[in-house]
Design a protein around this motif. Structure first.
Motif, PDB file in Angstrom:
ATOM      1  N   MET A 156      43.397  27.149 100.551  1.00 20.74           N
ATOM      2  CA  MET A 156      41.991  26.385 100.670  1.00 20.74           C
ATOM      3  C   MET A 156      41.145  26.050  99.185  1.00 20.74           C
ATOM      4  O   MET A 156      40.147  26.522  99.105  1.00 20.74           O
ATOM      5  CB  MET A 156      41.024  27.107 101.496  1.00 20.74           C
ATOM      6  CG  MET A 156      41.299  26.882 102.964  1.00 20.74           C
ATOM      7  SD  MET A 156      39.785  27.085 103.940  1.00 20.74           S
ATOM      8  CE  MET A 156      40.225  28.847 104.276  1.00 20.74           C
ATOM      9  N   ASN A 157      42.028  25.665  98.273  1.00 24.25           N
ATOM     10  CA  ASN A 157      41.382  25.072  96.945  1.00 24.25           C
ATOM     11  C   ASN A 157      41.045  23.832  97.136  1.00 24.25           C
ATOM     12  O   ASN A 157      42.062  22.920  97.505  1.00 24.25           O
ATOM     13  CB  ASN A 157      42.433  25.413  95.813  1.00 24.25           C
ATOM     14  CG  ASN A 157      42.790  26.888  95.803  1.00 24.25           C
ATOM     15  OD1 ASN A 157      41.752  27.337  95.775  1.00 24.25           O
ATOM     16  ND2 ASN A 157      44.078  27.206  95.435  1.00 24.25           N
ATOM     17  N   LEU A 174      28.191  33.974 104.795  1.00 28.53           N
ATOM     18  CA  LEU A 174      28.896  33.420 103.450  1.00 28.53           C
ATOM     19  C   LEU A 174      28.078  33.896 102.537  1.00 28.53           C
ATOM     20  O   LEU A 174      26.847  33.580 102.314  1.00 28.53           O
ATOM     21  CB  LEU A 174      29.385  32.016 103.465  1.00 28.53           C
ATOM     22  CG  LEU A 174      30.203  31.308 104.479  1.00 28.53           C
ATOM     23  CD1 LEU A 174      30.408  29.846 104.391  1.00 28.53           C
ATOM     24  CD2 LEU A 174      31.631  32.084 104.258  1.00 28.53           C
ATOM     25  N   GLY A 207      33.595  28.425  99.505  1.00 25.59           N
ATOM     26  CA  GLY A 207      34.148  28.124 100.790  1.00 25.59           C
ATOM     27  C   GLY A 207      32.945  27.579 101.727  1.00 25.59           C
ATOM     28  O   GLY A 207      33.484  27.019 102.834  1.00 25.59           O
ATOM     29  N   GLU A 208      31.869  27.485 101.359  1.00 23.47           N
ATOM     30  CA  GLU A 208      31.014  26.533 102.219  1.00 23.47           C
ATOM     31  C   GLU A 208      31.187  25.151 102.313  1.00 23.47           C
ATOM     32  O   GLU A 208      31.133  24.816 103.495  1.00 23.47           O
ATOM     33  CB  GLU A 208      29.389  26.911 101.541  1.00 23.47           C
ATOM     34  CG  GLU A 208      28.839  26.001 100.534  1.00 23.47           C
ATOM     35  CD  GLU A 208      29.750  26.022  99.352  1.00 23.47           C
ATOM     36  OE1 GLU A 208      30.358  27.150  99.033  1.00 23.47           O
ATOM     37  OE2 GLU A 208      29.189  24.883  98.393  1.00 23.47           O
ATOM     38  N   MET A 214      34.351  24.153 102.688  1.00 20.02           N
ATOM     39  CA  MET A 214      35.485  23.992 103.599  1.00 20.02           C
ATOM     40  C   MET A 214      34.951  24.104 105.154  1.00 20.02           C
ATOM     41  O   MET A 214      35.085  23.704 105.912  1.00 20.02           O
ATOM     42  CB  MET A 214      36.216  25.101 103.295  1.00 20.02           C
ATOM     43  CG  MET A 214      37.152  25.137 102.199  1.00 20.02           C
ATOM     44  SD  MET A 214      38.319  23.681 102.123  1.00 20.02           S
ATOM     45  CE  MET A 214      38.234  23.368 100.329  1.00 20.02           C
ATOM     46  N   GLU A 215      33.613  25.001 105.208  1.00 25.74           N
ATOM     47  CA  GLU A 215      33.245  25.564 106.329  1.00 25.74           C
ATOM     48  C   GLU A 215      32.623  24.316 107.222  1.00 25.74           C
ATOM     49  O   GLU A 215      32.695  23.876 108.093  1.00 25.74           O
ATOM     50  CB  GLU A 215      32.192  26.815 106.390  1.00 25.74           C
ATOM     51  CG  GLU A 215      31.891  27.462 107.665  1.00 25.74           C
ATOM     52  CD  GLU A 215      30.554  27.456 107.648  1.00 25.74           C
ATOM     53  OE1 GLU A 215      30.219  28.133 109.095  1.00 25.74           O
ATOM     54  OE2 GLU A 215      29.794  27.127 107.045  1.00 25.74           O
ATOM     55  N   VAL A 244      34.481  34.979  96.745  1.00 21.67           N
ATOM     56  CA  VAL A 244      35.027  33.768  96.926  1.00 21.67           C
ATOM     57  C   VAL A 244      35.973  33.918  98.082  1.00 21.67           C
ATOM     58  O   VAL A 244      36.084  33.206  99.101  1.00 21.67           O
ATOM     59  CB  VAL A 244      35.527  32.860  95.975  1.00 21.67           C
ATOM     60  CG1 VAL A 244      36.006  31.400  96.463  1.00 21.67           C
ATOM     61  CG2 VAL A 244      34.192  32.496  95.237  1.00 21.67           C
ATOM     62  N   GLU A 245      36.960  34.906  97.591  1.00 20.75           N
ATOM     63  CA  GLU A 245      37.967  35.198  98.766  1.00 20.75           C
ATOM     64  C   GLU A 245      37.644  35.692 100.104  1.00 20.75           C
ATOM     65  O   GLU A 245      38.121  35.204 100.933  1.00 20.75           O
ATOM     66  CB  GLU A 245      38.793  36.284  97.947  1.00 20.75           C
ATOM     67  CG  GLU A 245      39.998  36.040  97.131  1.00 20.75           C
ATOM     68  CD  GLU A 245      40.708  36.923  96.634  1.00 20.75           C
ATOM     69  OE1 GLU A 245      40.534  38.302  96.792  1.00 20.75           O
ATOM     70  OE2 GLU A 245      41.537  36.663  95.740  1.00 20.75           O
ATOM     71  N   ASN A 278      34.596  34.955 101.341  1.00 25.34           N
ATOM     72  CA  ASN A 278      34.093  33.741 102.019  1.00 25.34           C
ATOM     73  C   ASN A 278      35.191  32.908 102.642  1.00 25.34           C
ATOM     74  O   ASN A 278      35.448  32.538 103.857  1.00 25.34           O
ATOM     75  CB  ASN A 278      33.446  32.760 101.168  1.00 25.34           C
ATOM     76  CG  ASN A 278      31.969  33.400 100.581  1.00 25.34           C
ATOM     77  OD1 ASN A 278      31.500  34.527 101.219  1.00 25.34           O
ATOM     78  ND2 ASN A 278      31.315  32.829  99.817  1.00 25.34           N
ATOM     79  N   LEU A 279      36.276  32.697 101.843  1.00 26.93           N
ATOM     80  CA  LEU A 279      37.176  31.938 102.566  1.00 26.93           C
ATOM     81  C   LEU A 279      38.136  32.441 103.700  1.00 26.93           C
ATOM     82  O   LEU A 279      38.538  31.813 104.707  1.00 26.93           O
ATOM     83  CB  LEU A 279      38.222  31.514 101.159  1.00 26.93           C
ATOM     84  CG  LEU A 279      37.958  30.426 100.256  1.00 26.93           C
ATOM     85  CD1 LEU A 279      38.927  30.241  99.205  1.00 26.93           C
ATOM     86  CD2 LEU A 279      37.542  29.102 100.811  1.00 26.93           C
ATOM     87  N   VAL A 318      36.005  31.850 106.671  1.00 27.49           N
ATOM     88  CA  VAL A 318      36.282  30.464 107.152  1.00 27.49           C
ATOM     89  C   VAL A 318      37.597  30.272 107.899  1.00 27.49           C
ATOM     90  O   VAL A 318      37.661  29.674 108.904  1.00 27.49           O
ATOM     91  CB  VAL A 318      36.022  29.550 106.091  1.00 27.49           C
ATOM     92  CG1 VAL A 318      36.351  28.119 106.352  1.00 27.49           C
ATOM     93  CG2 VAL A 318      34.831  29.749 105.151  1.00 27.49           C
TER      94      VAL A 318
END
Ligand SMILES: [Mn+2]
Length: 404
Positions: A259-260, A309, A314-315, A317-318, A358-359, A361-362, A365
């Protein structure tokens, strides 16, 4: 005439009514269209007429004088870009209209919904923040701006308190929300959305410059369908010389595992096969996250951002997954262009470790939205088991329970 009468007889009557109604609707709709921004070039010149020789005018690069190198170097860390140069450049500088040919002739509806602009920041550089706000105010039709909400996420800089309030008091549409504790970007945006009055929410970063005619094409898309989420093309303001640079056309927002976010050029054969024009809307699986317009009600229906989050990451992506899974679309609108200062590092601190935030958060998601695809995210079978999910169907909120 008798043919027309015959059409109105019996079962044909309903059909004829539908036909007549569509014609009337189409005529009304066409009447509501207007030419937008035909005089953009003229406006741009007028903007710069006051100080055509000012540093950075028209988005030109600026260099640091030889005797100011040390000062410029020492001020870099205030924002992780050339803060010294930012301060030299007028807060209302002109930039070149980088829209593809044809954009200035595009029509938009006369009854576009209005928008609340939401800009969140923590310890943003003074001149950069002002330039962001000025670019919104001077390059947006006033009737489309309900308000500009500046969300000060518990900044530590003194100039972002009374001094900012005083400066912005001359612009009645600008409202400042000083948060009483650090929320992080994601929850700061939610705080802004909660008080927003516009029909549409437009999120922007606080180190941007909106280009000519940036707003109307975004609102036009959201007006066409309330589930469309419209993103401008993000152009580049150099962190080194503050020049405004355009970017390649036909770029899509994509992600690669784990998810980059990234940009990917649409392949040439696809462009040719579909006879794509530079002004055509580009549908994207995911958005970059910083800049977009969304119908406010739709944003709330999607459950906004998952408030669990943390800080940032990641937000995008969500919200992207939710939009597509709930019948919406994410689009890049090539006729809308906003410059953004890309930095190598965030100047502000993460309350906890940045990478871990960040990890986490991802992972959150992935657990909620990826179902069996989450194995691609983790890269190996089995899940961490630290989080348990209950995801309701579309238009519900993602609800979380955390196990220790
Ligand atoms: Mn940014």
């Amino acid at each position: 005439m008798s043919g027309l009468r015959r059409l109105f007889r019996g079962s044909g009557r309903a059909l004829a009514f539908v036909f007549a109604a569509s014609v009337v609707w189409l005529l009304l709709d066409m009447a509501a269209l207007r030419l937008s921004l035909g005089d953009a070039g003229g406006r741009l010149l007028k903007e710069a007429a006051d100080h055509p020789q000012a540093p950075g005018q028209f988005g030109h690069p600026v260099s640091v004088p030889a005797d100011k190198q040390e000062e410029a170097k020492s001020r870099w860390k205030e924002g992780n870009f050339n803060v010294y140069l930012s301060d030299l450049i007028p807060v209302d500088r002109a930039i070149v209209d980088t829209r593809p040919a044809g954009c200035s002739e595009q029509r938009v509806h006369d009854d576009l919904p209005n928008t609340s602009i939401i800009m969140c920041f923590v310890d943003e550089v003074w001149s950069t923040l002002l330039r962001s706000v000025h670019s919104v105010l001077s390059r947006s039709p006033p009737h489309l701006i309900e308000e500009v909400i500046l969300v000060d996420d518990f900044s530590t800089k003194k100039y972002l308190k009374e001094k900012l309030d005083k400066y912005m008091s001359r612009f009645p549409k600008v409202k400042i929300l000083h948060l009483k504790e650090r929320h992080g970007l994601i929850r700061a945006r939610l705080a802004g959305a909660e008080v927003a009055k516009g029909a549409i929410l437009t999120f922007l970063d606080s180190h941007v410059e909106c280009n000519v005619g940036w707003l109307e094409p975004l609102l036009e898309r959201v007006r066409l369908s309330r589930t469309k989420v419209a993103c401008p093309v993000i152009e580049v303001i150099s962190d080194k010389d503050m020049s405004y640079m355009t970017v390649d056309n036909f770029q899509r927002g994509i992600f690669t595992w784990p998810m980059n976010f990234g940009w990917r050029q649409i392949p040439q054969e696809i462009i040719e096969k579909n006879k794509m024009k530079e002004t055509d809307i580009i549908r994207c699986p995911v958005m970059a996250g910083g800049l977009f317009s969304i119908n406010k009600k739709y944003f709330f229906e999607l459950g906004m951002y998952d408030p669990g989050l943390d800080v940032w990451g990641g937000e995008n992506m969500e919200i992207s997954f939710k939009v597509w899974m709930c019948g919406g679309e994410i689009e890049i609108v090539p006729c809308s262009r906003v410059g953004h200062i890309f930095r190598n590092d965030n100047p502000y601190s993460f309350p906890k470790d940045r990478v871990r935030t960040v990890e986490r958060n991802l992972a959150r998601v992935a657990e909620v939205w990826l179902d069996e695809y989450k194995e691609l995210f983790y890269g190996h079978p089995g899940s961490p088991g630290a989080l348990q999910r209950t995801r309701s169907l579309c238009f519900g909120r993602a609800q979380w329970a955390e196990n220790t």
